[in-house]
Design a protein around this motif. Structure first.
Motif, PDB file in Angstrom:
ATOM      1  N   GLU A 380      53.548  42.929  18.001  1.00  0.00           N
ATOM      2  CA  GLU A 380      53.912  44.336  17.893  1.00  0.00           C
ATOM      3  C   GLU A 380      55.440  44.472  17.875  1.00  0.00           C
ATOM      4  OE1 GLU A 380      51.970  46.837  17.389  1.00  0.00           O
ATOM      5  OE2 GLU A 380      53.428  48.457  17.636  1.00  0.00           O
ATOM      6  N   MET A 383      57.204  43.944  14.658  1.00  0.00           N
ATOM      7  CA  MET A 383      57.051  45.050  13.723  1.00  0.00           C
ATOM      8  C   MET A 383      56.593  44.577  12.360  1.00  0.00           C
ATOM      9  SD  MET A 383      60.080  47.616  14.675  1.00  0.00           S
ATOM     10  CE  MET A 383      61.148  47.175  15.999  1.00  0.00           C
ATOM     11  N   LEU A 384      55.444  43.912  12.333  1.00  0.00           N
ATOM     12  CA  LEU A 384      54.898  43.440  11.058  1.00  0.00           C
ATOM     13  C   LEU A 384      54.078  44.546  10.404  1.00  0.00           C
ATOM     14  CD1 LEU A 384      53.516  39.995  12.259  1.00  0.00           C
ATOM     15  CD2 LEU A 384      55.740  40.474  11.249  1.00  0.00           C
ATOM     16  N   LEU A 385      53.937  44.433   9.096  1.00  0.00           N
ATOM     17  CA  LEU A 385      53.052  45.363   8.390  1.00  0.00           C
ATOM     18  C   LEU A 385      51.608  45.041   8.770  1.00  0.00           C
ATOM     19  CD1 LEU A 385      54.722  45.313   4.893  1.00  0.00           C
ATOM     20  CD2 LEU A 385      54.882  47.087   6.641  1.00  0.00           C
ATOM     21  N   LEU A 386      50.726  46.028   8.554  1.00  0.00           N
ATOM     22  CA  LEU A 386      49.362  45.906   9.078  1.00  0.00           C
ATOM     23  C   LEU A 386      48.594  44.690   8.544  1.00  0.00           C
ATOM     24  CD1 LEU A 386      46.939  47.176  10.674  1.00  0.00           C
ATOM     25  CD2 LEU A 386      46.306  48.241   8.526  1.00  0.00           C
ATOM     26  N   ARG A 389      49.871  41.380   9.552  1.00  0.00           N
ATOM     27  CA  ARG A 389      49.641  41.224  10.987  1.00  0.00           C
ATOM     28  C   ARG A 389      48.195  40.816  11.255  1.00  0.00           C
ATOM     29  NH1 ARG A 389      51.241  46.234  13.167  1.00  0.00           N
ATOM     30  NH2 ARG A 389      49.111  46.960  12.918  1.00  0.00           N
TER      31      ARG A 389
ATOM     32  N   GLU B  66      56.885  52.404   1.272  1.00  0.00           N
ATOM     33  CA  GLU B  66      57.813  51.616   2.080  1.00  0.00           C
ATOM     34  C   GLU B  66      59.256  51.932   1.677  1.00  0.00           C
ATOM     35  OE1 GLU B  66      57.600  49.467   4.678  1.00  0.00           O
ATOM     36  OE2 GLU B  66      55.486  50.044   4.827  1.00  0.00           O
ATOM     37  N   HIS B 121      59.178  51.245  11.711  1.00  0.00           N
ATOM     38  CA  HIS B 121      57.961  50.456  11.935  1.00  0.00           C
ATOM     39  C   HIS B 121      56.758  51.364  12.160  1.00  0.00           C
ATOM     40  CE1 HIS B 121      55.322  47.267  13.076  1.00  0.00           C
ATOM     41  NE2 HIS B 121      55.184  47.726  14.305  1.00  0.00           N
ATOM     42  N   SER B 124      55.711  52.732   8.938  1.00  0.00           N
ATOM     43  CA  SER B 124      55.060  51.708   8.126  1.00  0.00           C
ATOM     44  C   SER B 124      53.620  51.486   8.601  1.00  0.00           C
ATOM     45  CB  SER B 124      55.888  50.435   8.211  1.00  0.00           C
ATOM     46  OG  SER B 124      55.125  49.330   7.909  1.00  0.00           O
ATOM     47  N   ASN B 125      53.443  51.507   9.903  1.00  0.00           N
ATOM     48  CA  ASN B 125      52.085  51.392  10.451  1.00  0.00           C
ATOM     49  C   ASN B 125      51.205  52.532   9.971  1.00  0.00           C
ATOM     50  OD1 ASN B 125      52.156  49.037  11.857  1.00  0.00           O
ATOM     51  ND2 ASN B 125      52.750  49.972  13.807  1.00  0.00           N
ATOM     52  N   SER B 128      50.207  52.000   6.370  1.00  0.00           N
ATOM     53  CA  SER B 128      49.246  50.924   6.136  1.00  0.00           C
ATOM     54  C   SER B 128      47.854  51.306   6.613  1.00  0.00           C
ATOM     55  CB  SER B 128      49.708  49.648   6.829  1.00  0.00           C
ATOM     56  OG  SER B 128      49.750  49.869   8.214  1.00  0.00           O
ATOM     57  N   MET B 130      46.886  52.183   9.830  1.00  0.00           N
ATOM     58  CA  MET B 130      46.514  51.738  11.166  1.00  0.00           C
ATOM     59  C   MET B 130      45.838  52.849  11.969  1.00  0.00           C
ATOM     60  SD  MET B 130      48.990  49.697  13.663  1.00  0.00           S
ATOM     61  CE  MET B 130      49.111  50.124  15.361  1.00  0.00           C
TER      62      MET B 130
END
Lengths: 511, 315
Positions: A380, A383-386, A389, B66, B121, B124-125, B128, B130
C-alpha cells in the motif's frame, strides 16, 4: 411500476422441482432397488451348472436352457465357460437357450454355466399369452374320475384362481376318495404330478403350464430343479405349488425355464450329466444395483453416473458436491445472515480443504492470508496501481506456498504438498478484499468477515466431504433438482435473518 | 434480564423490515433495474439533479485517466479544500476529504497530513476500480467540501453529519441524521461507529439515538444530549428528498443530504438499496408505512401533499 403484488410462480416451480427430484429418487430406490445408504450389502447367489458328457469322436451339439425371466431376482452376471466349443444363445419368448457346438468331441467334455443373481422387487412379466386348450379325450375310467372331481370343484369356486386352488386342495387331500386315488396313481413324481394337473385343467379349458426352477437359500451342492404349476387367468400367469397348493412363486425360488422344454439336449455324446451348485456371497448393494440396472428396461437406470468410466465418475463425485455447498452458502447468507468475503469464496476454500484436510487447511489458509496481509500493507505504501498490485499479491501467495512446501517437505510431512491445490487466485483476492475492508471499515469488520468466511468454509467442507451426502448426490443426481427447488424457495425468503433477530433485539419492546 | 435476541413474531409485531423482505418485496418490486445506473454512478446522479434544479455540492472536476491524475497540480492550486470520491463507490468507501493546505502539505479532514503523491495514489486507486462495485474502472469526482452547519457542532466529532430520508413511492417514510464520532473516524457510517439519530418527520426533531444498535442519549465524544434537537430547514429537506425521488424515478430510495452552513441542504447521493438502521434510530419499523403506501392505487402528484400525507401518517 405497479402497486399490486403479482403472485410469484416461484413456489410452483420449486414444488415441481422438489416433487420431480424426490419422485425420481423414490422410484429409483423403491423399484430399481438402488440403496439409499452406501454401506448396504446385498446377498448374491452364484449358481453354477456343471455339464459333463462323453464325446463319441464326432461333432457334438448341446443345448442348455438358461434362466431368462427371473421374477424376484436380478441377473447380475452370466458366464459361459467352454474351452473349445462355439457358443450361441437364442431367445424364444420367455426362454433362453445356450447352444454349444464343437466339430470333434472325444472323451470327457466339461462345460460350465455360471449365473449370479440378487433379490429384486422389479416386476417381470411373461410375454406368452396361451390359447385355450382343447378338452382332451380322457380314457375311461380315468375320464369319469376327472369329470367327477371337476364338478365337485366347480361348485366350490368362482374364477380361475379359486378353481385352481380348490382343485389342488382336493387332489392333494389327506383323505382322498377313489376318483382322486385313481388320478394320483398315474403320477410317480412331482414332474408327472404337475403334468397330470395340467391335463385335468384342460377338462375345463383352463390354460396351464409348468415352470422349472430351484430354491436358492443356502450354499449347497446337488441342487435339483423342481417344477411349479402355473395357470393363466386371462390376464397373467398365477403360480401354484403342485402339492401344497400355495399360491405365488416362493421368495427363494429362482425360475430357470418355462414350459416343457427339456433342460438339456445332447447330440453326439453319451453319459450327459448336469449338476447344480449354489454359493452365497455378499456384495455392496450399489455394485449390485449398478450391474442389475443394465438389464432393466428403465431410462433412469440407463442414465446412471455409475455407467461412466471411473475417472469421469471421480470428477462428478466432486462436481455434484459443489451445488450442495452453494445451497449451504445461500442458507447461511439469507437465513442465518453470516457475512463473508465474496459470494462463493468460502465454497472454493472448502473444496481446497477437501485435499488438505480440515485442520491443515485452516492453518495454511490463516498463515498465508496473514503473511499476505502484512505484505499487502507494505505494498500500500508503494502506491501501486490496482492490477499490478493484485498480480504482485498473487505471486507472493505462490511464493509463500512454495516456501511452506519446501519447509514442510524437509520435515518429512508429505501431505503439506497438497497445499498446491489451494486456489491461489482466490487467496490473492481474499487478501486484497480483506485489506480494503480493514482500511475502510476497521480491523474488527475485516476480522469478522474473515472469520465468517472461514466458518462457512468449514461448514462447507463438512457438508461436502460427508460420505453419506456424497453417496446420495452421486447415485441420485436428480437431487440437483431438489437443490434447485430449495434455492428458488430461499430466493423468495422474506423472513428475518437470524442475525437480524439480534440486531433488532431492542425493537421487540416497541410497537 | 436483558434480551439477547428478539423472536421473529415480536419483530413482526413491531413492523421491523428485514434485509430479505426489503430486497424481495420493495427493491425488486419498486426499483426497476434500468434506473440503477442513475444512482450507482454519482456523476450521473449529479447531472440529473442539476438539470432538475436540486441543490448539490459543486463539481470541480472529473478525473478519468492517469494522465489527468499526473496533471492534478493546477486543480489543487485552485482548490485547497475538496472531497475526492469514486463515481461508483458504495457505502462511503474511497472518499477522501482534504481540508486544508500548508505549503506543499495537505491535510485530511481528520487533521492528518497527506502528500500530493498520496492524493494521486488515491485517485489512481479510484480509477482502477478498487472501490467500485464489481471492480469496474471508475472515475474520480472532485467536488466542493461541505462546510457543515455549526448547528451540529456540539453533537459531532469531526467529519460531516448527514441526513438520510427514506422515500417510498415519493412519500417520505423515515429519516435520521448520522453523527460521526471519534470511533467512526469522522465518517457518517453507522457500521463504523457513527451515531444514528431518528428524526420525527412531522416536526424535524431528533428522537432516539443508537450507537452500534444500542440506545444512547449523550454523544460519546462531546457529552452533549442528542435528542429533541430541531433540524433546521426541515421542510426544505423533505422537499429536496421528495424532489430527488421524483427525478430519479426509483420507488424505494434513500436520499443522503448534508447541511451546508451557507448553501443549506445539499443532496450528496442517492441509494437504491438503503439500509435498515433507520428503523433502530427511530425505534419504529418501516413496514407499517411501507405497506400502507404500497396499497395506494394512486399517489398524489403534488409534493407538498405527499409530505403532508407522510407527516399526518406518523401521528
Amino acid at each position: 411500476m405497479s402497486a399490486k403484488k403479482k403472485s410469484s410462480p416461484v413456489r410452483m416451480w420449486a414444488m415441481i422441482l422438489l416433487i420431480t427430484g424426490l419422485g425420481i429418487a423414490f422410484y429409483k430406490s423403491e423399484f430399481l432397488g438402488i440403496p439409499t445408504t452406501p454401506e448396504a450389502q446385498a446377498e448374491v447367489w452364484t449358481i453354477q451348472a456343471r455339464i459333463s458328457f462323453k464325446g463319441t469322436g464326432g461333432p457334438a451339439k448341446l443345448s442348455f436352457s438358461v434362466p431368462y425371466k427371473t421374477p424376484g431376482f436380478l441377473k447380475l452376471d452370466e458366464d459361459f465357460i467352454s474351452s473349445r466349443f462355439g457358443l450361441t444363445t437364442e431367445t424364444e419368448r420367455d426362454n433362453q437357450v445356450a447352444n454349444w457346438a464343437v466339430r470333434r468331441a472325444r472323451g470327457d467334455q466339461l462345460l460350465y454355466y455360471r449365473l449370479s443373481v440378487a433379490r429384486s422387487e422389479y416386476p417381470i412379466e411373461w410375454s406368452i399369452k396361451p390359447r385355450f386348450p382343447e378338452v382332451p379325450q380322457y380314457e375311461e375310467p380315468y375320464g369319469q374320475a376327472i369329470r367327477a372331481i371337476l364338478d365337485d370343484v366347480r361348485q366350490a369356486s368362482a374364477d380361475v384362481e379359486s378353481y385352481t386352488r380348490e382343485l389342488l386342495a382336493q387332489l392333494n387331500t389327506q383323505q382322498p376318495n377313489e376318483n382322486v386315488e385313481l388320478i394320483r396313481k398315474r403320477a410317480t413324481n412331482q414332474e408327472e404330478w404337475v403334468r397330470e394337473i395340467i391335463n385335468v385343467l384342460k377338462g375345463v379349458k383352463i390354460p396351464a403350464r409348468e415352470i422349472w426352477g430351484m430354491t436358492v437359500q443356502d450354499a449347497r451342492n446337488n441342487v435339483q430343479l423342481t417344477p411349479l404349476l402355473q395357470v393363466h387367468n386371462g390376464k397373467r400367469w398365477i403360480t401354484y405349488h403342485p402339492t401344497s397348493g400355495a399360491q405365488g412363486i416362493p421368495d427363494d425360488y429362482l425360475v430357470w425355464s418355462v414350459g416343457q422344454n427339456p433342460l438339456v439336449q445332447l447330440e453326439g455324446g453319451t453319459d450327459l450329466k448336469v449338476e447344480f451348485s449354489i454359493v452365497k456371497s455378499y456384495q455392496e448393494l450399489i455394485e449390485v444395483a449398478r450391474k442389475g440396472t443394465y438389464q432393466l428396461d428403465s431410462m433412469f437406470a440407463r442414465i446412471s453416473l455409475l455407467a461412466l468410466p471411473v475417472e469421469d465418475q471421480n470428477v462428478f463425485r466432486l462436481l455434484l458436491m459443489v451445488p450442495l455447498g452453494a445451497v449451504l452458502m445461500v442458507f447461511l447468507r439469507t437465513v442465518v445472515g453470516i457475512s463473508t468475503f465474496g459470494t462463493f469464496m468460502p465454497i472454493l476454500i472448502a473444496i481446497a480443504f477437501r485435499e488438505t484436510q480440515l485442520v491443515l487447511g485452516l492453518v495454511m489458509f490463516t498463515v498465508i492470508v496473514s503473511i499476505g496481509l502484512m505484505i499487502r500493507f507494505y505494498l500500500e505504501r508503494l502506491m501501486l496501481l490496482l492490477v499490478p498490485r493484485l498480480a504482485s499479491i498473487l505471486i507472493i501467495v505462490v511464493l509463500l506456498m512454495l516456501v511452506i512446501s519446501f519447509i514442510t517437505n524437509g520435515m518429512g510431512a508429505e501431505r503439506f504438498l497438497s497445499i498446491a491445490l489451494f486456489p491461489m487466485v482466490i487467496l490473492a483476492m481474499t487478501i486484497e478484499r480483506m485489506s480494503i475492508v480493514w482500511e475502510e471499515n476497521g480491523a474488527g469488520t475485516a476480522m469478522k468477515e474473515g472469520f465468517g468466511s472461514l466458518v462457512v468454509a468449514c461448514m462447507g467442507y463438512l457438508v461436502m466431504t460427508n460420505e453419506y451426502l456424497m453417496y446420495i448426490m452421486f447415485v441420485f443426481p436428480e437431487m440437483l433438482l431438489v437443490l434447485l427447488g430449495i434455492s428458488l424457495m430461499m430466493g423468495r425468503y422474506t423472513g428475518y435473518r437470524l442475525t437480524e433477530l439480534v440486531r433488532f433485539k431492542d425493537m421487540a419492546k416497541y410497537k | 434480564m436483558k434480551m439477547r435476541f428478539a423472536w421473529p413474531w415480536q419483530l413482526r409485531k413491531a413492523g421491523i423490515m428485514g434485509i430479505n423482505e426489503r430486497n424481495a418485496d420493495f427493491i425488486m418490486r419498486f426499483n426497476p433495474r434500468r434506473l440503477y445506473p442513475l444512482v450507482d454512478d454519482k456523476l450521473k446522479t449529479k447531472q440529473l439533479a442539476i438539470d432538475a434544479g436540486i441543490a448539490v455540492p459543486e463539481l470541480y472536476a472529473v478525473l478519468e485517466s492517469e494522465h489527468e491524475i499526473q496533471e492534478i497540480m493546477p486543480l489543487l492550486d485552485k482548490h485547497s479544500e475538496f472531497v475526492m470520491k469514486p463515481a461508483q463507490g458504495s457505502g462511503g468507501n474511497g472518499i477522501l476529504v482534504v481540508g486544508g493546505r500548508l505549503g506543499k502539505q495537505f491535510t485530511k479532514a481528520s487533521g492528518e497530513p497527506i502528500t500530493v503523491d498520496q492524493i494521486r495514489h488515491h485517485a489512481s486507486n479510484v480509477l482502477s476500480g478498487m472501490y467500485s462495485l464489481g471492480g469496474h474502472p471508475d472515475k474520480a469526482l472532485l467536488e466542493y467540501r461541505v462546510r457543515f452547519d455549526p448547528f451540529f457542532e456540539h453533537i459531532t466529532y469531526k467529519g460531516v453529519p448527514d441526513i438520510r430520508v427514506i422515500v417510498f413511492r415519493g412519500i417520505p417514510v423515515a429519516a435520521m441524521v448520522r453523527l460521526p464520532t471519534r470511533e467512526s473516524d469522522g465518517k457518517a457510517n453507522l457500521h463504523q461507529g457513527a451515531i444514528g439519530a431518528g428524526i420525527d418527520l412531522a416536526t424535524g426533531h431528533t428522537t432516539f439515538c443508537v450507537h452500534h444498535n444500542q440506545e444512547v442519549t449523550l454523544h460519546p465524544d462531546t457529552g452533549q444530549p442528542m435528542s429533541g434537537i430541531q433540524i433546521p430547514h426541515w421542510d426544505q429537506i423533505l422537499r429536496l428528498a421528495v424532489g430527488c425521488a421524483d427525478t430519479v424515478g426509483l420507488g424505494y430510495l434513500g436520499v443522503d443530504l448534508v447541511m451546508d452552513q451557507y448553501l443549506g441542504p445539499l443532496m450528496l447521493e442517492l441509494n437504491a438499496r438503503p439500509g435498515l438502521n433507520v428503523q433502530l434510530a427511530n425505534k419504529r419499523g418501516l413496514l407499517k408505512s411501507l405497506r400502507r403506501w404500497s396499497e395506494l392505487e394512486e399517489i398524489p402528484k403534488c409534493p407538498e401533499e405527499r409530505i403532508r400525507m407522510a407527516q399526518s401518517a406518523i401521528h
